[in-house]
Design an enzyme around this catalytic site. Structure first.
Site, mmCIF file in Angstrom:
data_model
loop_
_atom_site.group_PDB
_atom_site.id
_atom_site.type_symbol
_atom_site.label_atom_id
_atom_site.label_comp_id
_atom_site.label_asym_id
_atom_site.label_seq_id
_atom_site.Cartn_x
_atom_site.Cartn_y
_atom_site.Cartn_z
ATOM 1 C CB SER A 1 -5.205 -10.443 -3.160
ATOM 2 O OG SER A 1 -3.858 -10.541 -2.727
ATOM 3 C CG HIS B 1 -2.981 5.129 -5.168
ATOM 4 N ND1 HIS B 1 -3.320 6.068 -4.224
ATOM 5 C CD2 HIS B 1 -2.999 3.945 -4.503
ATOM 6 C CE1 HIS B 1 -3.527 5.485 -3.058
ATOM 7 N NE2 HIS B 1 -3.329 4.195 -3.201
ATOM 8 C CE LYS C 1 -4.331 9.043 3.517
ATOM 9 N NZ LYS C 1 -3.555 8.100 4.406
ATOM 10 N NE ARG D 1 -6.799 -7.787 8.440
ATOM 11 C CZ ARG D 1 -7.295 -9.006 8.358
ATOM 12 N NH1 ARG D 1 -7.307 -9.637 7.199
ATOM 13 N NH2 ARG D 1 -7.772 -9.600 9.426
HETATM 14 N N1 LIG Z 1 -8.369 6.259 4.902
HETATM 15 C C1 LIG Z 1 -7.610 5.816 5.899
HETATM 16 O O1 LIG Z 1 -7.964 5.894 7.073
HETATM 17 C C2 LIG Z 1 -6.307 5.155 5.570
HETATM 18 C C3 LIG Z 1 -5.563 4.536 6.568
HETATM 19 C C4 LIG Z 1 -4.409 3.854 6.203
HETATM 20 C C5 LIG Z 1 -3.984 3.841 4.880
HETATM 21 N N2 LIG Z 1 -4.717 4.487 3.935
HETATM 22 C C6 LIG Z 1 -4.308 4.488 2.530
HETATM 23 O O2 LIG Z 1 -4.653 3.215 1.981
HETATM 24 C C7 LIG Z 1 -3.667 2.814 1.025
HETATM 25 C C8 LIG Z 1 -3.087 1.478 1.450
HETATM 26 O O3 LIG Z 1 -2.539 1.590 2.749
HETATM 27 P P1 LIG Z 1 -2.476 0.344 3.739
HETATM 28 O O4 LIG Z 1 -2.115 0.899 5.062
HETATM 29 O O5 LIG Z 1 -3.692 -0.489 3.624
HETATM 30 O O6 LIG Z 1 -1.231 -0.419 3.109
HETATM 31 P P2 LIG Z 1 -0.824 -1.954 3.297
HETATM 32 O O7 LIG Z 1 -1.289 -2.464 4.609
HETATM 33 O O8 LIG Z 1 0.633 -2.037 2.957
HETATM 34 O O9 LIG Z 1 -1.677 -2.701 2.173
HETATM 35 C C9 LIG Z 1 -1.573 -2.357 0.838
HETATM 36 C C10 LIG Z 1 -2.015 -3.534 -0.025
HETATM 37 O O10 LIG Z 1 -1.797 -3.156 -1.375
HETATM 38 C C11 LIG Z 1 -1.468 -4.283 -2.153
HETATM 39 N N3 LIG Z 1 -0.277 -3.993 -2.958
HETATM 40 C C12 LIG Z 1 -0.265 -3.788 -4.297
HETATM 41 N N4 LIG Z 1 0.951 -3.546 -4.747
HETATM 42 C C13 LIG Z 1 1.777 -3.608 -3.678
HETATM 43 C C14 LIG Z 1 3.169 -3.463 -3.526
HETATM 44 N N5 LIG Z 1 3.977 -3.206 -4.565
HETATM 45 N N6 LIG Z 1 3.672 -3.592 -2.287
HETATM 46 C C15 LIG Z 1 2.881 -3.837 -1.233
HETATM 47 N N7 LIG Z 1 1.542 -3.995 -1.327
HETATM 48 C C16 LIG Z 1 0.987 -3.880 -2.544
HETATM 49 C C17 LIG Z 1 -1.291 -5.438 -1.191
HETATM 50 O O11 LIG Z 1 -2.475 -6.225 -1.291
HETATM 51 P P3 LIG Z 1 -2.471 -7.635 -2.061
HETATM 52 O O12 LIG Z 1 -1.214 -8.321 -1.638
HETATM 53 O O13 LIG Z 1 -3.685 -8.262 -1.566
HETATM 54 O O14 LIG Z 1 -2.489 -7.339 -3.532
HETATM 55 C C18 LIG Z 1 -1.217 -4.810 0.160
HETATM 56 O O15 LIG Z 1 -1.758 -5.625 1.175
HETATM 57 C C19 LIG Z 1 -2.675 3.974 0.955
HETATM 58 O O16 LIG Z 1 -3.071 4.849 -0.069
HETATM 59 C C20 LIG Z 1 -2.812 4.649 2.321
HETATM 60 O O17 LIG Z 1 -2.438 6.011 2.324
HETATM 61 C C21 LIG Z 1 -5.874 5.126 4.251
#
Ligand SMILES: NC(=O)c1ccc[n+]([C@@H]2O[C@H](COP(=O)([O-])OP(=O)(O)OC[C@H]3O[C@@H](n4cnc5c(N)ncnc54)[C@H](OP(=O)(O)O)[C@@H]3O)[C@@H](O)[C@H]2O)c1
Length: 325
Positions: free
Chosen positions: A35, A78, A96, A16
């Site tokens: 998703s 990942h 990351k 998002r």
């Molecule tokens: N670059 C940055 O600034 C930044 C900031 C925050 C996080 N990150 C990284 O981005 C990645 C995701 O973080 P996030 O904060 O976006 O996490 P999040 O809000 O929990 O979202 C992760 C998404 O992954 C999917 N997913 C697939 N398998 C899952 C499982 N077993 N349990 C829960 N969700 C699962 C889900 O999407 P669906 O339900 O749609 O499949 C979920 O909405 C991580 O690697 C984190 O370190 C990067």
């Protein structure tokens, strides 16, 4: 420049946050989202103006209208999700921390080479123009020879976040510690020695890590990360003739200060950010692919793996010696 067709995998927080920046990037089109739930994919597609919605990840990987996939799922997923994307022939930008271990990262790197696909950790900090300016100043000798680096990042996520799930790659080190450790690696390289203290829970989740990296000749980096509470996400690189201080949070800010010694004069610099800060990284992936590259020279897989080697070492030390939280 030709425009690559991108698909985003997962509809959580970072998907998002970055969807708008994907639309802002001039060498790509965000054409698909996947998703695990069709309704979530459709809702995301409607909200962020994405033409195609897939109700499972493999359907996106099989979509021949997609060239590059940006994987935004929890760290513990990942390696497997990226493996399936590479085997389906997609180029991959993987959030990351890249994987939970260096061994997993080496496996993905080997697979990408076999499949002839682009693969990179989405270490957006490396593409932040402010970080690039700091690295350029250091390389130009503005602060003399680099001797020290101090960097920190940590906060307490809400209880329902994946940070608290050891089975999904939770813990402070991978999600947050990866930034200070990556900055240390960028400035000082691979350490001679890693010394870590901290706290781990009984289930293995790392709560806090204080990591001292030794580089010989007294040079060091100190990286601090924690889930125990917010800490000041500052960074400072010290050299024989000055200090560059990055304002918090150091990995996404647009400003820094240079203290020169022995004059003790200071200079402030700022750099314009694009969008929410992710545009330069997304653009760089397209530029590398346009040049026929399979890794980006600013974030080669060897650098990602070197940082994960440090994290493996820290985790081993914390597990063996850490004080239970
Ligand atoms: N670059 C940055 O600034 C930044 C900031 C925050 C996080 N990150 C990284 O981005 C990645 C995701 O973080 P996030 O904060 O976006 O996490 P999040 O809000 O929990 O979202 C992760 C998404 O992954 C999917 N997913 C697939 N398998 C899952 C499982 N077993 N349990 C829960 N969700 C699962 C889900 O999407 P669906 O339900 O749609 O499949 C979920 O909405 C991580 O690697 C984190 O370190 C990067």
């Amino acid at each position: 420049m030709s425009r690559l067709r991108w698909g985003i995998v997962g509809t959580g927080g970072i998907s998002r946050t970055t969807a708008g920046d994907l639309h802002l990037t001039e060498n790509l089109d965000l054409v698909a989202v996947a998703s695990r739930t069709a309704a979530h994919a459709e809702a995301f597609a409607a909200e962020f103006d994405v033409p195609r919605a897939h109700g499972d990840y493999d359907a996106l990987f099989a979509d021949d209208q997609v060239d590059v996939v940006y994987i935004c799922t929890p760290i513990g997923t990942h390696a497997e999700v990226a493996r399936r994307a590479l085997l389906a022939g997609k180029h991959v930008l993987l959030e990351k921390a890249f994987t939970t271990t260096a061994a997993e990262a080496r496996g993905l790197a080997a697979l990408a080479a076999e499949e002839g696909r682009f693969l990179m950790e989405a270490m957006w900090m490396r593409f932040n123009p402010m970080i690039q300016r700091v690295l350029d100043e250091v390389a130009a000798g503005v602060i003399g020879d680099v001797r020290t680096l101090q960097a920190a990042f940590g906060f307490t996520p809400p209880p329902d976040r994946v940070h608290w799930r050891p089975d999904l790659g939770g813990g402070a080190l991978l999600d947050m510690g990866v930034y200070p450790l990556t900055l240390a690696h960028l400035l000082l390289g691979i350490p001679d020695r890693v010394e870590a203290t901290g706290e781990v829970r009984d289930d293995g989740l790392d709560m806090t890590a204080s990591v001292f990296l030794r580089y010989g000749d007294g040079r060091f980096a100190h990286a601090l990360t924690t889930l125990a509470g917010p800490i000041d996400a500052v960074a400072a690189v010290g050299g024989t003739r000055g200090v560059i201080s990055l304002d918090p949070p150091f990995f996404l800010r647009d400003s820094y200060r240079v203290l020169s010694v022995p004059e003790f004069t200071t200079r402030s610099e700022s750099v314009a950010l694009e969008g929410r800060g992710y545009v330069p990284m997304f653009r760089a992936v397209g530029e590398a692919l346009a040049d026929g590259l399979r890794e980006h020279p600013l974030r080669p897989l060897a650098d990602t793996i070197a940082v994960l080697d440090i994290i493996d070492d820290v985790r081993r030390q914390l597990t063996e010696d850490g004080t239970p939280a």
